[in-house]
Structures are given as structure tokens and as C-alpha cells.
Scaffold this motif. Structure first.
Motif, PDB file in Angstrom:
ATOM      1  N   GLN A   1       0.817  -1.217   0.000  1.00 54.77           N
ATOM      2  CA  GLN A   1       0.000   0.000   0.000  1.00 54.77           C
ATOM      3  C   GLN A   1       0.850   1.267   0.000  1.00 54.77           C
ATOM      4  OE1 GLN A   1      -2.795  -2.277  -0.571  1.00 54.77           O
ATOM      5  NE2 GLN A   1      -3.568  -0.253  -0.087  1.00 54.77           N
ATOM      6  N   VAL A   2       2.156   1.125  -0.098  1.00 50.92           N
ATOM      7  CA  VAL A   2       3.060   2.272  -0.004  1.00 50.92           C
ATOM      8  C   VAL A   2       3.480   2.722  -1.398  1.00 50.92           C
ATOM      9  CG1 VAL A   2       5.284   3.087   0.855  1.00 50.92           C
ATOM     10  CG2 VAL A   2       3.883   1.565   2.256  1.00 50.92           C
ATOM     11  N   GLU A   3       3.295   4.015  -1.683  1.00 50.88           N
ATOM     12  CA  GLU A   3       3.698   4.566  -2.972  1.00 50.88           C
ATOM     13  C   GLU A   3       5.189   4.908  -2.952  1.00 50.88           C
ATOM     14  OE1 GLU A   3       3.867   4.663  -6.119  1.00 50.88           O
ATOM     15  OE2 GLU A   3       1.766   5.306  -6.302  1.00 50.88           O
ATOM     16  N   TRP A   4       5.820   4.808  -4.128  1.00 50.79           N
ATOM     17  CA  TRP A   4       7.238   5.124  -4.289  1.00 50.79           C
ATOM     18  C   TRP A   4       7.367   6.504  -4.915  1.00 50.79           C
ATOM     19  CZ3 TRP A   4      10.956   1.863  -2.364  1.00 50.79           C
ATOM     20  CH2 TRP A   4      10.454   0.661  -1.836  1.00 50.79           C
ATOM     21  N   LEU A   5       8.212   7.360  -4.301  1.00 49.04           N
ATOM     22  CA  LEU A   5       8.289   8.774  -4.652  1.00 49.04           C
ATOM     23  C   LEU A   5       9.731   9.201  -4.912  1.00 49.04           C
ATOM     24  CD1 LEU A   5       6.111  10.181  -1.712  1.00 49.04           C
ATOM     25  CD2 LEU A   5       5.296   9.548  -3.986  1.00 49.04           C
ATOM     26  N   PRO A   6       9.909  10.370  -5.571  1.00 43.64           N
ATOM     27  CA  PRO A   6      11.247  10.960  -5.606  1.00 43.64           C
ATOM     28  C   PRO A   6      11.717  11.210  -4.176  1.00 43.64           C
ATOM     29  CG  PRO A   6       9.781  12.077  -7.149  1.00 43.64           C
ATOM     30  CD  PRO A   6       8.925  11.179  -6.300  1.00 43.64           C
ATOM     31  N   PRO A   7      12.990  11.083  -3.906  1.00 46.72           N
ATOM     32  CA  PRO A   7      13.478  11.187  -2.526  1.00 46.72           C
ATOM     33  C   PRO A   7      13.053  12.453  -1.796  1.00 46.72           C
ATOM     34  CG  PRO A   7      15.205  10.328  -3.938  1.00 46.72           C
ATOM     35  CD  PRO A   7      14.079  10.728  -4.847  1.00 46.72           C
ATOM     36  N   ASP A   8      13.060  13.626  -2.497  1.00 48.99           N
ATOM     37  CA  ASP A   8      12.718  14.859  -1.790  1.00 48.99           C
ATOM     38  C   ASP A   8      11.240  14.893  -1.410  1.00 48.99           C
ATOM     39  OD1 ASP A   8      11.829  15.119  -4.365  1.00 48.99           O
ATOM     40  OD2 ASP A   8      12.625  17.134  -4.691  1.00 48.99           O
ATOM     41  N   GLU A   9      10.376  14.318  -2.256  1.00 54.18           N
ATOM     42  CA  GLU A   9       8.959  14.256  -1.921  1.00 54.18           C
ATOM     43  C   GLU A   9       8.730  13.322  -0.733  1.00 54.18           C
ATOM     44  OE1 GLU A   9       5.584  15.383  -3.887  1.00 54.18           O
ATOM     45  OE2 GLU A   9       7.085  16.861  -3.311  1.00 54.18           O
ATOM     46  N   ALA A  10       9.426  12.201  -0.726  1.00 51.29           N
ATOM     47  CA  ALA A  10       9.267  11.250   0.375  1.00 51.29           C
ATOM     48  C   ALA A  10       9.773  11.850   1.690  1.00 51.29           C
ATOM     49  CB  ALA A  10      10.011   9.953   0.067  1.00 51.29           C
ATOM     50  N   ALA A  11      10.886  12.584   1.610  1.00 55.03           N
ATOM     51  CA  ALA A  11      11.467  13.170   2.814  1.00 55.03           C
ATOM     52  C   ALA A  11      10.541  14.199   3.448  1.00 55.03           C
ATOM     53  CB  ALA A  11      12.816  13.805   2.487  1.00 55.03           C
ATOM     54  N   ALA A  12       9.713  14.847   2.619  1.00 54.31           N
ATOM     55  CA  ALA A  12       8.811  15.871   3.141  1.00 54.31           C
ATOM     56  C   ALA A  12       7.706  15.261   3.997  1.00 54.31           C
ATOM     57  CB  ALA A  12       8.198  16.668   1.992  1.00 54.31           C
ATOM     58  N   GLY A  13       7.364  13.982   3.740  1.00 51.11           N
ATOM     59  CA  GLY A  13       6.391  13.282   4.565  1.00 51.11           C
ATOM     60  C   GLY A  13       5.002  13.891   4.545  1.00 51.11           C
ATOM     61  N   ARG A  14       4.562  14.377   3.391  1.00 54.83           N
ATOM     62  CA  ARG A  14       3.280  15.071   3.314  1.00 54.83           C
ATOM     63  C   ARG A  14       2.125  14.112   3.050  1.00 54.83           C
ATOM     64  NH1 ARG A  14       6.708  19.242   0.393  1.00 54.83           N
ATOM     65  NH2 ARG A  14       6.587  17.853  -1.389  1.00 54.83           N
ATOM     66  N   LEU A  15       0.970  14.417   3.610  1.00 57.27           N
ATOM     67  CA  LEU A  15      -0.268  13.677   3.377  1.00 57.27           C
ATOM     68  C   LEU A  15      -1.353  14.667   2.970  1.00 57.27           C
ATOM     69  CD1 LEU A  15      -0.188  11.240   6.423  1.00 57.27           C
ATOM     70  CD2 LEU A  15       0.266  10.654   4.049  1.00 57.27           C
ATOM     71  N   SER A  16      -2.537  14.147   2.620  1.00 59.98           N
ATOM     72  CA  SER A  16      -3.643  15.012   2.237  1.00 59.98           C
ATOM     73  C   SER A  16      -3.901  16.029   3.349  1.00 59.98           C
ATOM     74  CB  SER A  16      -4.895  14.184   1.969  1.00 59.98           C
ATOM     75  OG  SER A  16      -5.234  13.442   3.118  1.00 59.98           O
ATOM     76  N   PRO A  17      -4.298  17.286   3.000  1.00 59.02           N
ATOM     77  CA  PRO A  17      -4.785  17.712   1.694  1.00 59.02           C
ATOM     78  C   PRO A  17      -3.715  18.192   0.734  1.00 59.02           C
ATOM     79  CG  PRO A  17      -5.081  19.478   3.255  1.00 59.02           C
ATOM     80  CD  PRO A  17      -4.499  18.336   4.026  1.00 59.02           C
ATOM     81  N   TYR A  18      -2.416  17.983   1.044  1.00 61.11           N
ATOM     82  CA  TYR A  18      -1.378  18.359   0.086  1.00 61.11           C
ATOM     83  C   TYR A  18      -1.534  17.550  -1.192  1.00 61.11           C
ATOM     84  CZ  TYR A  18       3.134  18.519  -2.238  1.00 61.11           C
ATOM     85  OH  TYR A  18       4.118  18.651  -3.178  1.00 61.11           O
ATOM     86  N   CYS A  19      -1.394  18.214  -2.338  1.00 55.54           N
ATOM     87  CA  CYS A  19      -1.475  17.547  -3.634  1.00 55.54           C
ATOM     88  C   CYS A  19      -0.242  17.921  -4.432  1.00 55.54           C
ATOM     89  CB  CYS A  19      -2.748  17.992  -4.368  1.00 55.54           C
ATOM     90  SG  CYS A  19      -3.624  16.645  -5.180  1.00 55.54           S
ATOM     91  N   THR A  20       0.557  16.939  -4.835  1.00 54.64           N
ATOM     92  CA  THR A  20       1.815  17.217  -5.509  1.00 54.64           C
ATOM     93  C   THR A  20       1.599  17.784  -6.909  1.00 54.64           C
ATOM     94  OG1 THR A  20       3.919  16.270  -6.251  1.00 54.64           O
ATOM     95  CG2 THR A  20       1.985  14.853  -6.397  1.00 54.64           C
ATOM     96  N   PRO A  21       2.398  18.763  -7.308  1.00 58.73           N
ATOM     97  CA  PRO A  21       2.323  19.264  -8.677  1.00 58.73           C
ATOM     98  C   PRO A  21       3.186  18.461  -9.639  1.00 58.73           C
ATOM     99  CG  PRO A  21       3.834  20.604  -7.422  1.00 58.73           C
ATOM    100  CD  PRO A  21       3.284  19.590  -6.454  1.00 58.73           C
ATOM    101  N   LEU A  22       3.865  17.432  -9.142  1.00 61.08           N
ATOM    102  CA  LEU A  22       4.782  16.661  -9.977  1.00 61.08           C
ATOM    103  C   LEU A  22       4.054  15.571 -10.756  1.00 61.08           C
ATOM    104  CD1 LEU A  22       7.691  16.168  -7.428  1.00 61.08           C
ATOM    105  CD2 LEU A  22       7.481  17.917  -9.198  1.00 61.08           C
TER     106      LEU A  22
END
Length: 312
Positions: free
Chosen positions: A98-119
């Protein structure tokens, strides 16, 4: 579209602006433009917990046939069936599937909803197509929130709308379940009374059928070989099964191994089957799926591997 997406609250929006500013330059471009990360370098978006399961999170695969297979007697080392109820007690708090794989900087930020990535993620076009969105390969605000809603419904973390391998894998599996995995009649039809494990490299799924339309297991997601270690295609038979196999070459656990071609086997890993870039040739399954497959398959059952994994 501007530098950031609409936020659902002033405090959260302010926090997102600070983070996005720290990322530098135009953040609405694709991940490849400003995050030159190879797919194999993506990292888990949430920290995995410690597993009380056999083996590391990502097992190396057996490169050659096991040295101690007794072909003369068709030896089958089977210490009993997989106990699903017992296994549930050992499951980690966070399911790696259930874990998504992200670019390292996005993963390091540890963000959850309601944040929505522009990438834009590596599977942006595929995810747009499967969700019925306009297919252009570019992340829009509407795209992000649609992907995020699917992630929330499917309990994928982090739910930031990033079109990564886990989200794409779940969507692809959902479609195969709705249509029926053998709707295209690509997998062979076994003789009456027999079964075949169908390994679809294109869709990265496995199922077992006793006829062209009678599916007795799956479909489930799997992970096949990476570039240079492609899983061999063709029609095979399970020639050896070993419930608690350990690789001769790597001294690494390969639970529920069912060997079908040289050193290539269907077997469990305790990590994510969506983890890029792939295995060393084996067909990797989650531990629960590999255990259930172990209970269904028998020695000499057929295995049909077909299709082509992108990038191999």
C-alpha cells in the motif's frame, strides 16, 4: 496553472507554499524535468515497519537451479500449507503493498492530504487513462485530486496524487479483476483436470486457471525481472517446490519457492511487489499471495509466462 495548487485551509496552504518554494524552480513541470530520478532510485513514501516475517524486505533471486534438487525422485520439500490466520497475526502495521514510491525529496517531506503534488509521476499517462482523465502526461490540479481520491479509496500512502508504481499497479489490477484476467485469451488452456499459473509480464499479474474462463486464484500483482534479468517467457512446469528455500548464491530467503525455469521461481518477498525496477528474474509475490499460491499449486503444474515488461 500557477506554482501551487489550491489548498483546503489557509494554514495548510501556507505550509505547502513554504515547502514548494524550497523545491526551487517551476514545480508544475514533470518529475523527470526537475527531479532527474531514475525509477529504481525512488524511495518508499512512508517508513516501513519492522517485519516479523522471514527474509529481508527485498530478496535477491536464485540465479541458477538449486544445487540440491533431487530430480530423480521429483523431491518436494513441503512442510505444510500456508496458514492465513496465523500469518495475519504477523503482519506489519503498514502493508508494503500500500506504499507509494516517490522521488526522494517528496518522500522526505512526509506530506499527506490535503497536500497535492504538482509533480507528474512516472506513470502519469497510464494513470490518467485508467482513471478516465484527459491523457496528456502532465499533472493538473484536477488530475492530482482525482489520483488522490483513488489513493484514499485504495488506502495507498502517501495520498499526494503522485502517479507512481503502486498507484499504477493497483489500477492495473483493478481493471484485470473487472474484465477477468484472461479476457484476451492469452494464457494457455490446460487439459481437463489440470491447472496453469498464468504470469502476465505486460500487466504484472499472476492468476491460476483450470480452463480459459475458470480462475481459481487471483489475479494478484507481482514483480518480474528488471533490465538484464528478464523473466523467461514460455510454457514450463513446476519442477521443484521448497517452502523455506534459501538461495544457494545469495544466502537469502526465498519463501514459498516454486521453481519453473532454471533458477527462476514464483516466491515471496516481504517488501513491496511494486518496488522498482524489478527482480533478478524470479516472479515476486507478497507473502500472503505467495502463501495462498503455494496451497493451490502442486508439483508438475504448468506455468505459462507471456507478454513483455516495459523497459526489459
Amino acid at each position: 496553472m500557477g506554482r501551487t495548487y489550491a489548498c483546503r485551509g489557509a494554514r495548510l496552504c501556507t505550509a505547502a507554499l513554504v515547502v514548494l518554494s524550497a523545491l526551487g524552480a517551476e514545480t508544475t513541470a514533470s518529475a523527470d524535468d526537475h527531479h532527474p530520478v531514475k525509477l529504481e532510485d525512488y524511495v518508499a513514501g512512508v517508513p516501513f515497519q519492522q517485519y516479523d516475517l522471514p527474509g529481508p524486505a527485498d530478496t535477491p533471486d536464485q540465479g541458477l537451479p538449486p544445487k540440491h534438487v533431487d530430480h530423480s525422485h521429483d523431491a518436494e520439500e513441503n512442510r505444510g500449507d500456508y496458514d492465513e490466520e496465523e500469518a495475519e497475526e504477523e503482519q506489519a502495521p503498514i502493508d508494503p503493498q500500500q506504499v507509494e514510491w516517490l522521488p526522494p525529496d517528496e518522500a522526505a517531506a512526509g506530506r499527506l492530504s490535503p497536500y497535492c503534488t504538482p509533480l507528474a509521476g512516472p506513470y502519469q499517462r497510464d494513470v490518467e487513462r485508467l482513471l478516465g482523465l484527459p491523457v496528456d502526461g502532465k499533472q493538473s490540479e484536477d488530475d492530482c485530486y482525482a489520483i488522490q481520491r483513488y489513493q484514499q479509496e485504495s488506502e495507498i500512502l502517501p495520498d499526494t496524487g503522485f502517479a507512481g508504481p503502486t498507484t499504477f499497479g493497483h489500477l492495473r489490477l483493478d481493471l484485470a479483476i473487472r474484465q477477468g484476467p484472461n479476457a484476451g485469451r492469452q494464457c494457455m488452456t490446460p487439459a481437463k483436470g489440470q491447472r496453469v499459473a498464468c504470469v502476465d509480464l505486460t500487466r504484472q499479474i499472476v492468476w491460476v486457471q483450470t480452463s480459459a474462463s475458470n480462475v481459481v486464484f487471483g489475479p494478484v500483482s507481482m514483480r518480474s525481472g528488471r533490465t538484464g534479468f528478464a523473466t523467461r517467457t514460455g510454457r514450463f512446469k513446476v519442477y521443484w517446490r521448497h517452502r523455506d528455500h534459501v538461495s544457494d548464491l545469495y544466502d537469502a530467503p526465498m519463501p514459498f519457492s516454486q521453481f519453473f525455469s532454471g533458477g527462476q521461481a514464483l516466491h515471496a518477498i516481504t517488501g513491496s511487489v511494486y518496488r522498482p525496477p524489478g527482480s533478478h528474474g524470479c516472479v515476486n509475490l507478497s507473502t500472503p499471495d505467495a502463501g495462498r499460491l503455494w496451497n493451490i499449486m502442486k508439483l508438475h503444474d504448468q506455468v505459462h509466462v507471456f507478454g513483455h515488461k516495459s523497459g526489459t
